[in-house]
Design an enzyme around this catalytic site. Structure first.
Site, PDB file in Angstrom:
ATOM      1  N   GLU A 285      -6.173   6.622   0.755  1.00 26.19           N
ATOM      2  CA  GLU A 285      -7.596   6.892   1.043  1.00 26.19           C
ATOM      3  C   GLU A 285      -8.137   5.986   2.140  1.00 26.19           C
ATOM      4  OE1 GLU A 285      -9.753   6.660  -2.647  1.00 26.19           O
ATOM      5  OE2 GLU A 285      -9.108   8.662  -3.268  1.00 26.19           O
ATOM      6  N   LYS A 286      -7.345   4.971   2.548  1.00 21.25           N
ATOM      7  CA  LYS A 286      -7.830   4.075   3.613  1.00 21.25           C
ATOM      8  C   LYS A 286      -8.142   4.887   4.875  1.00 21.25           C
ATOM      9  CE  LYS A 286      -5.229   1.152   6.049  1.00 21.25           C
ATOM     10  NZ  LYS A 286      -5.592   1.371   7.469  1.00 21.25           N
TER      11      LYS A 286
ATOM     12  N   GLY B  64       0.837  -1.206   0.000  1.00 17.16           N
ATOM     13  CA  GLY B  64       0.000   0.000   0.000  1.00 17.16           C
ATOM     14  C   GLY B  64       0.870   1.253   0.000  1.00 17.16           C
ATOM     15  N   HIS B  65       1.899   1.270   0.847  1.00 18.37           N
ATOM     16  CA  HIS B  65       2.812   2.424   0.868  1.00 18.37           C
ATOM     17  C   HIS B  65       3.559   2.535  -0.470  1.00 18.37           C
ATOM     18  CE1 HIS B  65       2.806   1.472   5.325  1.00 18.37           C
ATOM     19  NE2 HIS B  65       2.485   2.743   5.339  1.00 18.37           N
TER      20      HIS B  65
ATOM     21  N   SER C 245      -0.418  -1.790   8.123  1.00 14.82           N
ATOM     22  CA  SER C 245       0.655  -2.321   8.980  1.00 14.82           C
ATOM     23  C   SER C 245       0.050  -3.087  10.142  1.00 14.82           C
ATOM     24  CB  SER C 245       1.513  -1.178   9.515  1.00 14.82           C
ATOM     25  OG  SER C 245       1.972  -0.412   8.443  1.00 14.82           O
ATOM     26  N   ARG C 246      -1.167  -2.708  10.554  1.00 21.85           N
ATOM     27  CA  ARG C 246      -1.782  -3.361  11.715  1.00 21.85           C
ATOM     28  C   ARG C 246      -2.350  -4.740  11.387  1.00 21.85           C
ATOM     29  NH1 ARG C 246      -3.030   2.346  13.408  1.00 21.85           N
ATOM     30  NH2 ARG C 246      -1.815   2.613  15.309  1.00 21.85           N
TER      31      ARG C 246
ATOM     32  N   GLN D  83       0.537  11.067  18.132  1.00 24.43           N
ATOM     33  CA  GLN D  83      -0.756  10.618  17.594  1.00 24.43           C
ATOM     34  C   GLN D  83      -1.207   9.290  18.207  1.00 24.43           C
ATOM     35  OE1 GLN D  83       0.944  10.464  13.422  1.00 24.43           O
ATOM     36  NE2 GLN D  83      -0.487   8.779  13.209  1.00 24.43           N
TER      37      GLN D  83
HETATM   38  O1  PAF Z   1      -0.923   7.647   8.027  1.00 27.25           O
HETATM   39  C1  PAF Z   1       0.154   7.641   8.659  1.00 27.25           C
HETATM   40  O2  PAF Z   1       1.007   6.762   8.501  1.00 27.25           O
HETATM   41  C2  PAF Z   1       0.421   8.746   9.674  1.00 27.25           C
HETATM   42  O3  PAF Z   1      -0.749   9.124  10.320  1.00 27.25           O
HETATM   43  C3  PAF Z   1       1.146   9.964   9.072  1.00 27.25           C
HETATM   44  C4  PAF Z   1       0.287  10.651   8.014  1.00 27.25           C
HETATM   45  C5  PAF Z   1       2.464   9.533   8.452  1.00 27.25           C
HETATM   46  C6  PAF Z   1       1.436  10.993  10.158  1.00 27.25           C
HETATM   47  O4  PAF Z   1       2.237  10.464  11.163  1.00 27.25           O
END
Ligand code: PAF
Length: 284
Positions: free
Chosen positions: A148-149, A36-37, A186-187, A61
């Site tokens: 968009e996920k 995905g990345h 990733s989860r 976060q």
């Molecule tokens: O989606 C993520 O991986 C994170 O929330 C982000 C946008 C890199 C901010 O830390």
């Protein structure tokens, strides 16, 4: 690929791109990179001369009972993937470089973070907005690519970038899915084999409900089918299943504009999120 962990070195490297008249795309990530990345990286490569990827597991976060310590960190493998994908620069600051002693600023977008994932994760989106604003200021990209996920995250970052005149074109990239339809995340690594097989109930239930709504089933009835399917598959009661305006994220009672059907629910140790577009019929 250059790997940089100091702001001063980063700005010199970026200046070289700018002096050569090159455009820069940023792909912000927290690492543990999956396909995905890499699709975001490919999109960045298509849209700009230079691609910068950031890897920073952002502590602000994560809530106190969330998985900051357990969050997968795979710098060596990630770096090899990015290098193979011809990424120009990996920006991987330490927590101290990102948040030096005395750091005291918080960016809080109003209203958009209050519901959906924000309701279960107070402060999460302030942490995201603040770190993304810092990444935008550090890299000063022309465009930044997000999946968009995390639809709510994308809506909040768009709002923040516009409101603060950050001058970055925020681009959303369609969710990348496994062969059975589960959104890549990733989860997903937290799922046991049995849970992984059951997890596909989430995209399937959302897909059926989205079609039901587009075909005239009442929104509440369609949402009820998602709850029932998740319960049957072994998910805990969903944090939310909602049809919202795709931009303002306000709940909709009828499908009279482009909408998004979003859900979040726990399966074992993983909290899974997903969403799909739901579009009103076009008048003849
Ligand atoms: O989606 C993520 O991986 C994170 O929330 C982000 C946008 C890199 C901010 O830390």
């Amino acid at each position: 690929m250059q790997t940089i962990d100091r702001k001063a070195v980063l700005s010199d490297a970026l200046k070289a791109f700018r002096d050569a008249g090159e455009t820069v795309a940023l792909v912000p990530t927290m690492g543990a990179l999956h396909d995905g990345h890499m699709a975001l990286v490919d999109e960045a490569r298509r849209r700009a001369d230079r691609v910068v990827v950031s890897i920073f597991v952002n502590p602000t976060q994560f809530g106190p009972n969330e998985d900051f310590d357990a969050y997968p960190r795979r710098m060596e493998a990630d770096s090899a993937k990015l290098s193979a994908a011809n990424v120009d620069l990996l920006w991987a600051p330490s927590v101290g470089e990102m948040y030096p002693e005395g750091f005291a600023t918080n960016i809080s977008v109003a209203s958009l973070p209050d519901r959906l994932c924000g309701a279960a994760r107070p402060g999460h989106f302030d942490g995201v907005s603040t770190v993304v604003a810092k990444l935008f200021n550090q890299v000063r990209p022309d465009i930044a690519i997000f999946g968009e996920k995390d639809w709510q995250q994308l809506a909040i970052i768009r709002r923040m970038s516009t409101d603060l005149d950050l001058g970055v074109d925020v681009v959303g990239c369609p969710t990348q899915r496994e062969d059975d339809g589960l959104a890549r995340s990733s989860r997903n690594a937290y799922l046991t084999e049995e849970e992984r097989a059951a997890a596909v109930a989430l995209p399937r239930a959302l897909g059926s409900a989205a079609r039901f709504i587009e075909n005239g089933t009442s929104i509440s009835e369609a949402i009820e089918t998602v709850h029932a399917a998740l319960t049957k598959a072994g998910f805990a009661p969903a944090d939310y299943v909602e049809l919202v305006d795709a931009i303002t994220l306000q709940p909709l009672e009828k499908l009279d504009r482009p909408a998004r059907l979003l859900a979040a629910a726990r399966l074992g140790k993983a909290r899974l999120i997903d969403n799909l577009p739901v579009l009103p019929a076009v008048a003849d």
